[in-house]
Motif scaffolding. Structure first.
Motif, short mmCIF file in Angstrom:
data_model
loop_
_atom_site.label_atom_id
_atom_site.label_comp_id
_atom_site.label_asym_id
_atom_site.label_seq_id
_atom_site.Cartn_x
_atom_site.Cartn_y
_atom_site.Cartn_z
N UNK A 183 -23.27 25.93 -23.31
CA UNK A 183 -22.49 25.89 -22.07
C UNK A 183 -22.79 24.61 -21.30
N UNK A 184 -21.78 24.07 -20.65
CA UNK A 184 -21.94 22.84 -19.87
C UNK A 184 -21.61 23.16 -18.41
N UNK A 185 -22.60 23.05 -17.56
CA UNK A 185 -22.39 23.32 -16.14
C UNK A 185 -21.73 22.12 -15.48
N UNK A 186 -20.77 22.38 -14.63
CA UNK A 186 -20.17 21.31 -13.83
C UNK A 186 -19.16 20.44 -14.56
N UNK A 187 -18.81 20.78 -15.79
CA UNK A 187 -17.81 19.98 -16.51
C UNK A 187 -16.46 20.20 -15.85
N UNK A 188 -15.66 19.14 -15.62
CA UNK A 188 -14.37 19.31 -14.93
C UNK A 188 -13.42 20.21 -15.71
N UNK A 189 -12.64 20.98 -14.97
CA UNK A 189 -11.63 21.84 -15.58
C UNK A 189 -10.31 21.67 -14.84
N UNK A 190 -9.25 21.72 -15.62
CA UNK A 190 -7.93 21.69 -14.98
C UNK A 190 -7.71 23.02 -14.27
N UNK A 191 -6.96 23.00 -13.19
CA UNK A 191 -6.65 24.28 -12.54
C UNK A 191 -5.77 25.12 -13.46
N UNK A 192 -5.82 26.41 -13.27
CA UNK A 192 -4.97 27.31 -14.06
C UNK A 192 -3.51 26.95 -13.81
N UNK A 193 -2.71 26.94 -14.87
CA UNK A 193 -1.29 26.61 -14.65
C UNK A 193 -0.60 27.66 -13.78
N UNK A 194 0.31 27.20 -12.98
CA UNK A 194 1.09 28.13 -12.15
C UNK A 194 2.46 28.32 -12.78
N UNK A 195 3.06 29.46 -12.55
CA UNK A 195 4.39 29.73 -13.12
C UNK A 195 5.44 28.97 -12.34
#
Length: 195
Positions: A183-195
């Motif tokens: 696991x990598x703490x603090x790795x950037x993530x895209x926001x969940x896509x919105x419909x």
């Protein structure tokens, strides 16, 4: 010898459930000895020559590994009226499971994690000269996956490690092969896509 690697029978995998077994794995010389025995069984004399350490030192480490159930005598031969023992691993792969999670590097008896237990850290040190000489092949990727996916992927990685361990030994250069998932703490993530 029929060409199989190593030249003795051993289990495919062994789960280690005892702190002494984990401590035995936590020493760099002992992990080197275990690595050498992937190729074939060897005597203390051969191992001490390979690692360029005194026989008494190697004999001590072989004894620790044997008492921890990681090595065993696989054959003997008579040399000048003395039986010389040849040691082999008890399994191709060792999985640590002191806390119920295979592969975790547990705290051992309140002393923290063993030194050099992080295979990726060891690989980073070993691979530096290869990197500087343009001889390092490696990748790092990141993916958001759940625990089941991680476990399934780990099983596939373990099969690849086993395949590497059983390659016929040939050539003059030893190559390292490092693989892991963490696991990598603090790795950037895209926001969940919105419909």
């Amino acid at each position: 010898m029929d060409g199989k690697t190593p030249d003795y029978d051993l289990e495919d995998r062994r789960v280690l459930t005892d702190a002494a077994q984990v401590r035995a794995l936590g020493n760099p010389l002992r992990t080197t000895i275990l690595g050498l025995l992937h190729e074939r069984a060897a005597s203390v004399t051969e191992l001490s020559t390979a690692v360029d350490r005194p026989k008494s030192t190697v004999a001590h480490h072989v004894k620790v590994l044997t008492e921890a159930g990681l090595l065993r005598v696989v054959r003997t031969r008579r040399v000048r009226a003395i039986d010389e023992a040849f040691y082999g691993r008890t399994a191709r792969m060792f999985h640590v499971s002191l806390d119920g999670h295979d592969g975790a590097a547990p705290d051992v008896g309140g002393q923290g994690r063993p030194l050099d237990f992080n295979d990726l850290e060891v690989a980073a040190r070993e691979s530096r000269p290869a990197y500087l000489e343009g001889q390092l092949w490696g990748f790092i990727r990141h993916a958001r996956i759940d625990e089941q996916q991680k476990e399934e992927f780990w099983q596939r990685m373990a099969a690849l490690v086993e395949e590497f361990d059983t390659l016929p030994r040939q050539g003059e250069v030893v190559h390292g092969f490092a693989i892991g998932v963490y696991p990598v703490a603090g790795y950037p993530q895209l926001p969940r896509p919105t419909d």
